[in-house]
Design a protein around this motif. Structure first.
Motif, PDB file in Angstrom:
ATOM      1  N   PRO A 812       0.808  -1.230   0.000  1.00  0.00           N
ATOM      2  CA  PRO A 812       0.000   0.000   0.000  1.00  0.00           C
ATOM      3  C   PRO A 812       0.839   1.278   0.000  1.00  0.00           C
ATOM      4  CG  PRO A 812      -0.952  -1.586   1.508  1.00  0.00           C
ATOM      5  CD  PRO A 812       0.361  -2.166   1.060  1.00  0.00           C
ATOM      6  N   TYR A 813       2.028   1.255   0.635  1.00  0.00           N
ATOM      7  CA  TYR A 813       2.892   2.433   0.647  1.00  0.00           C
ATOM      8  C   TYR A 813       3.131   2.934  -0.783  1.00  0.00           C
ATOM      9  CZ  TYR A 813       4.441   0.889   5.363  1.00  0.00           C
ATOM     10  OH  TYR A 813       4.513   0.491   6.667  1.00  0.00           O
ATOM     11  N   GLU A 814       3.465   2.000  -1.687  1.00  0.00           N
ATOM     12  CA  GLU A 814       3.808   2.413  -3.052  1.00  0.00           C
ATOM     13  C   GLU A 814       2.593   2.978  -3.777  1.00  0.00           C
ATOM     14  OE1 GLU A 814       6.040   0.777  -7.091  1.00  0.00           O
ATOM     15  OE2 GLU A 814       5.600  -0.622  -5.460  1.00  0.00           O
ATOM     16  N   ILE A 815       1.439   2.369  -3.552  1.00  0.00           N
ATOM     17  CA  ILE A 815       0.224   2.882  -4.185  1.00  0.00           C
ATOM     18  C   ILE A 815      -0.046   4.311  -3.714  1.00  0.00           C
ATOM     19  CG2 ILE A 815      -2.274   2.602  -4.422  1.00  0.00           C
ATOM     20  CD1 ILE A 815      -0.767   0.448  -5.899  1.00  0.00           C
ATOM     21  N   LEU A 816      -0.040   4.524  -2.402  1.00  0.00           N
ATOM     22  CA  LEU A 816      -0.396   5.834  -1.849  1.00  0.00           C
ATOM     23  C   LEU A 816       0.614   6.905  -2.237  1.00  0.00           C
ATOM     24  CD1 LEU A 816      -1.568   4.717   1.713  1.00  0.00           C
ATOM     25  CD2 LEU A 816      -3.011   5.540  -0.146  1.00  0.00           C
ATOM     26  N   THR A 817       1.897   6.597  -2.110  1.00  0.00           N
ATOM     27  CA  THR A 817       2.910   7.620  -2.404  1.00  0.00           C
ATOM     28  C   THR A 817       3.084   7.843  -3.894  1.00  0.00           C
ATOM     29  OG1 THR A 817       4.698   5.981  -2.324  1.00  0.00           O
ATOM     30  CG2 THR A 817       4.172   7.147  -0.282  1.00  0.00           C
ATOM     31  N   GLY A 818       2.558   6.918  -4.728  1.00  0.00           N
ATOM     32  CA  GLY A 818       2.709   7.057  -6.166  1.00  0.00           C
ATOM     33  C   GLY A 818       1.627   7.870  -6.830  1.00  0.00           C
ATOM     34  N   ILE A 819       0.644   8.336  -6.085  1.00  0.00           N
ATOM     35  CA  ILE A 819      -0.432   9.130  -6.688  1.00  0.00           C
ATOM     36  C   ILE A 819       0.137  10.471  -7.127  1.00  0.00           C
ATOM     37  CG2 ILE A 819      -2.694  10.184  -6.341  1.00  0.00           C
ATOM     38  CD1 ILE A 819      -3.126   8.018  -4.159  1.00  0.00           C
ATOM     39  N   SER A 820      -0.042  10.792  -8.381  1.00  0.00           N
ATOM     40  CA  SER A 820       0.585  11.970  -8.986  1.00  0.00           C
ATOM     41  C   SER A 820       0.126  13.268  -8.326  1.00  0.00           C
ATOM     42  CB  SER A 820       0.241  12.004 -10.477  1.00  0.00           C
ATOM     43  OG  SER A 820       0.593  13.243 -11.051  1.00  0.00           O
ATOM     44  N   GLN A 821       1.024  14.253  -8.363  1.00  0.00           N
ATOM     45  CA  GLN A 821       0.673  15.568  -7.843  1.00  0.00           C
ATOM     46  C   GLN A 821      -0.398  16.246  -8.694  1.00  0.00           C
ATOM     47  OE1 GLN A 821       1.977  17.141  -5.019  1.00  0.00           O
ATOM     48  NE2 GLN A 821       2.838  15.146  -4.558  1.00  0.00           N
ATOM     49  N   ARG A 822      -0.580  15.786  -9.925  1.00  0.00           N
ATOM     50  CA  ARG A 822      -1.619  16.418 -10.758  1.00  0.00           C
ATOM     51  C   ARG A 822      -3.020  15.988 -10.328  1.00  0.00           C
ATOM     52  NH1 ARG A 822      -1.878  13.968 -16.914  1.00  0.00           N
ATOM     53  NH2 ARG A 822      -2.984  12.026 -16.449  1.00  0.00           N
ATOM     54  N   VAL A 823      -3.106  14.915  -9.552  1.00  0.00           N
ATOM     55  CA  VAL A 823      -4.402  14.512  -8.987  1.00  0.00           C
ATOM     56  C   VAL A 823      -4.742  15.470  -7.851  1.00  0.00           C
ATOM     57  CG1 VAL A 823      -5.644  12.703  -7.755  1.00  0.00           C
ATOM     58  CG2 VAL A 823      -4.091  12.098  -9.622  1.00  0.00           C
ATOM     59  N   LYS A 824      -5.845  16.163  -7.966  1.00  0.00           N
ATOM     60  CA  LYS A 824      -6.225  17.169  -6.980  1.00  0.00           C
ATOM     61  C   LYS A 824      -6.648  16.508  -5.676  1.00  0.00           C
ATOM     62  CE  LYS A 824      -5.417  20.305  -9.967  1.00  0.00           C
ATOM     63  NZ  LYS A 824      -4.116  20.981  -9.894  1.00  0.00           N
ATOM     64  N   ARG A 825      -6.189  17.094  -4.575  1.00  0.00           N
ATOM     65  CA  ARG A 825      -6.569  16.605  -3.255  1.00  0.00           C
ATOM     66  C   ARG A 825      -7.734  17.434  -2.721  1.00  0.00           C
ATOM     67  NH1 ARG A 825      -2.042  14.263  -5.570  1.00  0.00           N
ATOM     68  NH2 ARG A 825      -1.062  12.772  -4.131  1.00  0.00           N
ATOM     69  N   VAL A 826      -8.745  16.747  -2.210  1.00  0.00           N
ATOM     70  CA  VAL A 826      -9.880  17.409  -1.558  1.00  0.00           C
ATOM     71  C   VAL A 826      -9.908  16.915  -0.128  1.00  0.00           C
ATOM     72  CG1 VAL A 826     -12.387  17.669  -1.476  1.00  0.00           C
ATOM     73  CG2 VAL A 826     -11.205  17.613  -3.691  1.00  0.00           C
ATOM     74  N   TYR A 827      -9.822  17.846   0.820  1.00  0.00           N
ATOM     75  CA  TYR A 827      -9.781  17.491   2.238  1.00  0.00           C
ATOM     76  C   TYR A 827     -11.150  17.764   2.847  1.00  0.00           C
ATOM     77  CZ  TYR A 827      -4.867  17.653   1.160  1.00  0.00           C
ATOM     78  OH  TYR A 827      -3.650  17.417   0.579  1.00  0.00           O
ATOM     79  N   PHE A 828     -11.598  16.837   3.692  1.00  0.00           N
ATOM     80  CA  PHE A 828     -12.891  17.095   4.323  1.00  0.00           C
ATOM     81  C   PHE A 828     -12.901  16.603   5.753  1.00  0.00           C
ATOM     82  CE2 PHE A 828     -13.496  12.888   2.468  1.00  0.00           C
ATOM     83  CZ  PHE A 828     -14.219  12.196   3.429  1.00  0.00           C
ATOM     84  N   GLN A 829     -13.725  17.264   6.537  1.00  0.00           N
ATOM     85  CA  GLN A 829     -13.940  16.907   7.939  1.00  0.00           C
ATOM     86  C   GLN A 829     -15.401  16.572   8.108  1.00  0.00           C
ATOM     87  OE1 GLN A 829     -12.156  19.220  11.316  1.00  0.00           O
ATOM     88  NE2 GLN A 829     -14.272  19.781  11.680  1.00  0.00           N
ATOM     89  N   GLU A 830     -15.691  15.391   8.650  1.00  0.00           N
ATOM     90  CA  GLU A 830     -17.083  14.978   8.813  1.00  0.00           C
ATOM     91  C   GLU A 830     -17.768  15.811   9.878  1.00  0.00           C
ATOM     92  OE1 GLU A 830     -16.690  10.882   9.736  1.00  0.00           O
ATOM     93  OE2 GLU A 830     -16.327  10.278   7.668  1.00  0.00           O
TER      94      GLU A 830
END
Length: 830
Positions: A812-830
């Motif tokens: 899982p480390y490689e999958i998570l750290t390999g997500i490109s910076q061009r993929v936008k991050r959306v942060y949310f708090q429930e």
């Protein structure tokens, strides 16, 4: 009006000190959430890891003068404070709010169940707010702490209250029942959610039913077998009350006879028509949703409206206009280097306070702006309402207010302490605003639903690629607490935010960790630490791979390097000496068997001499790295590493002559090998919801969801091929969906040709063909009604990242750290 004296009598506490009679209006449980010092009562709660009495001194300096404590305070220490001594502060909180609740003789709706509590509560508010002045739980405040804070909001002007209640273990609902005392009960449903603390479903149902011990009516669905059986048993027990006070059951069902018998459910486009019989009369509603969860939630609301005697025409008209409920605060990247926090579905004092707390956590921009609509149905006069809002903005350090609405515009004089501008409508704002005026700021967009603030969100949010990574900050905080619950109170936590916080985004994650009291952060390289400092992170930061070229930045930004060799130590020594520094904090890495980096046993004498020479360094910690703590088969090796570390670190500390933090445990060791906690632990992948040791996963929540959308759907005949190289051939006439993600986004090429799968409409669809740079194709032949624009889950709810890693032959480390910076991050708090 409450004063320290009156609260002391309610709690039967000892009034240790009384210096005045200020009015008490707010209960404060978290020192970081102080809004109005003069009218706040601080009740410090005590847990195994944290005793909030330690924050009394800081709050007193900020102007708080009312305290309920369970530990004696020396006379004269706080000369201007009112101090009440009780045996247990949590019990005192419950007792105070239970007494407060008994002062009101209005209908109170109590909602419990496994799912849908918050949606039902918010929909009831939408359906009934024209008829009543309503007080309700903010967001999903339904815990042993959230419920008292909700009920404390009850004021004389309220005509109806709606509170939700949730429990995680037996015995908790007894406390919540005394606080809520619902006259009307709704049990939404029962399922496997939050099942860990209970023996079985029936025990959980029976525990939740305690909420309705003194209710007049209970509304529920008979179609849940365990729920129906438990309710009938419960009804027989409480039916022994006086006959005029007996519990009435109001049932509904899609399968059998009930008070509200559902006859048909017809879905058409984006609406559903529900026909039923109520008291043998045909009735119907129409709702703007087609999913089963919304249908069930709407029927619960319908049953409540019928119980209240609302006319059929009124019910039908209001149901048809139900709106989406924002279950979370979202933070997205905005235009001109802004961060946009979107909460554009409701506006009340309770939810405003929550949103302002979230905004305050953000340190990445120096300027904080609030775009706020009129606050509707507060029950306060407009003058006092907006004076309170102004005080909240000022206390949270808000730099600028944009008020939208006629009411807030009329009260602009209340906001003299904050730079502000006002518009009478959303339309006027959109016509007059220049988006270029928003630069380098965090912006909270907070409005009542009727103001359609989603239009403002679209204006300010940066246009994003349709592939996004959602980061659940609430889940991350819960994971941290899950690990902290395993630690001794004295054990510190170092959180790993290297590699862009395992792909989740550095400063956003660091902001949250700083807010929740993490002791240390660790990054891989100095530039990551510099970015955190620039974003307002003040926690100590260890740099794990300090390069000589980064030493100047490390010293300038007060970062703390890991030193693992004499050569590196000597080079850094020169930089420290040149910068004229003394006692500079460093961390010493020992090699105990992994043989990657670190000093070995034979290096220690020379190392100690060098560290003590000239007084240039202050060793903050000594640590090592476990190679296989997640693997029980390697426990002998892990124990050897630990024993070696204990011996080496003790020898080095003795030569240093002062105490030093020692740490070796990583995420897996925290729960597998608690004897290795020492002074500090390092929390990495576990914080993000992945347990590499597979023994703690049920206590964790996955933090990240990678999702994209369908770009096109096409039918191809048997024998046709798909994708580059024509490596995939349709064995039958097939339906192919092209989705907007490829290897440039971090989706590994090894997942092509059926190795990888994605979720569409709740079903797994295999990858067809090879992975292209920006696109890939899925075989959706077996999934009906797939259409362009459909959401596709790459990993997340229902498809763990561990599955994706297994298919790709990696971790899982490689999958998570390999997500490109061009993929936008959306942060949310429930």
């Amino acid at each position: 009006m409450y004063t320290a004296e009156s609260i002391s009598k309610i709690l039967k506490g000892e009034l240790l000190q009384q210096t005045g009679h200020p009015e008490i209006e707010h209960i404060l449980l978290d020192s970081r959430k102080l809004l109005v010092a003069e009218t706040s009562l601080f009740i410090p709660l005590v847990s195994e890891r944290r005793n909030a009495h330690q924050y009394i001194d800081d709050l007193y300096k900020k102007g708080v003068s009312n305290f309920v404590v369970s530990e004696p305070i020396a006379a004269g220490l706080y000369p201007n404070a009112n101090i009440i001594l009780v045996k247990n502060t949590l019990q005192a909180l419950h007792a105070l709010v239970a007494w407060h609740r008994q002062q009101y003789n209005i209908p109170v709706i109590g909602i419990t169940g496994s799912n849908g509590k918050t949606i039902v509560k918010e929909w009831l508010y939408q359906l009934l707010d024209e008829d009543y002045n309503i007080v309700r739980s903010p967001k999903s405040y339904n815990s042993q702490i959230g419920v008292p804070l909700s009920v404390w909001q009850m004021k004389p002007e309220n005509e109806l209250a709606i509170f939700e209640a949730g429990i995680s273990q037996p015995g908790e609902m007894v406390n919540l029942e005394k606080i809520i005392r619902p006259t009307i009960g709704i049990f939404t449903n029962i399922g496997e959610a939050h099942n860990e603390g209970f023996l079985n479903i029936r025990q959980k149902v029976n525990e939740k039913l305690v909420l309705f011990t003194r209710s007049d009516v209970l509304i529920y669905c008979k179609d849940y077998l365990a729920l129906n059986e438990c309710v009938n048993h419960f009804h027989n027990l409480v039916g022994k009350r006086e006959i005029d006070n007996a519990l009435q059951l109001l049932t509904w069902s899609r399968k059998t006879d009930a008070d509200l018998r559902i006859i048909s459910v017809d879905k058409n486009d984006n609406h559903t028509r529900i026909d039923a019989l109520y008291k043998q009369e045909p009735v119907f509603i129409r709702i703007p949703f087609v999913d089963e969860g919304s249908i069930e939630n709407a029927i619960h609301c319908w049953a409540l409206m019928l119980y209240l005697g609302k006319p059929a025409e009124t019910i039908q008209e209001r149901m048809d206009h139900l709106g989406n409920i924002a279950m979370r605060l979202e933070m997205k990247q905005g235009i001109n280097n802004c961060s946009i926090i979107n909460d554009s579905y409701n506006s009340d004092l309770g939810s405003l306070a929550i949103a302002l707390e979230f905004l305050q956590q953000q340190r990445q921009h120096p300027t904080k702006t609030v775009i706020l609509s009129d606050i509707l149905q507060s029950g306060k006069s407009e003058g006092s309402l907006y004076e309170e809002v102004a005080g909240m903005l000022e206390s949270k350090g808000i730099h600028k207010l944009i008020g939208i609405g006629k009411n807030i515009s009329r009260e602009r004089k209340s906001f003299g302490a904050v730079k502000s501008e006002f518009y009478t409508s959303t339309e006027e704002f959109l016509q007059q605003v220049n988006p270029a005026d928003f630069q380098n700021e965090s912006i909270l967009v907070k409005g009542a639903r009727v103001f359609q603030f989603e239009r403002i969100g679209k204006l300010l949010e940066k246009k994003a690629h349709q592939t996004i990574l959602e980061i659940n900050l609430t889940a991350l905080a819960q994971n941290v607490k899950a690990y902290q619950s395993l630690l001794k109170p004295s054990t510190k936590v170092m959180a790993m935010v290297k590699a862009f916080a395992y792909g989740s985004g550095s400063f956003e994650i660091a902001n949250l960790l700083q807010f929740h009291g993490i002791d240390y952060l660790a990054v891989a390289y100095a530039d990551e630490g510099v970015d955190l400092r620039r974003a307002g992170i003040t926690l100590p930061i260890m740099v794990m791979n300090p390069e000589p070229s980064s030493f100047d930045a490390i010293l300038q930004w007060n970062l703390e390097p890991e030193l693992y060799s004499m050569h590196l130590l000597e080079l850094f020594e020169e930089s420290v000496r040149y910068a004229n520094k003394a006692n500079y904090p460093v961390h010493i890495k020992l090699d105990t068997g992994m043989h990657r980096l670190g000093f070995e046993q034979q290096d220690l004498p020379a190392l100690a001499l060098r560290l003590n020479a000239e007084g240039l360094f202050k060793v903050q910690s000594i640590f090592s790295h476990l190679a296989a703590s997640e693997d029980p088969a390697k426990d002998d090796f892990t124990q050897m590493q630990f024993d070696r570390f204990q011996k080496m670190s003790a020898a080095l500390q003795q030569q240093l002559g002062y105490p030093v933090i020692k740490h070796i445990a990583n995420s897996a060791a925290i729960h597998r090998l608690p004897q290795m906690q020492l002074d500090m632990v390092r929390l990495g992948i576990g914080m993000y919801g992945v347990d590499s040791a597979h023994g703690f996963q049920d206590k964790l929540r996955h933090v990240s969801t990678l999702k994209t959308t369908v770009a096109q759907v096409k039918r191809i005949p048997k024998g046709d091929t798909v994708g580059y190289g024509a490596t995939w051939t349709a064995k039958v006439p097939s339906l192919i969906a092209t989705v907007r993600i490829g290897y440039a986004d971090g989706y590994m090429r090894s997942l092509g040709n059926g190795n990888g799968k994605m979720l569409i409409r709740g079903k797994l669809a295999p990858v067809a063909g090879v992975i292209a740079m920006d696109m890939l194709m899925l075989d959706v032949t077996h999934i009906p009604d797939v259409a362009e624009g459909d959401e596709v889950i790459v990993f997340g709810e229902g498809l763990p990242v561990e599955d994706l890693a297994k298919w790709a032959g990696t971790i899982p480390y490689e999958i998570l750290t390999g997500i490109s910076q061009r993929v936008k991050r959306v942060y949310f708090q429930e």
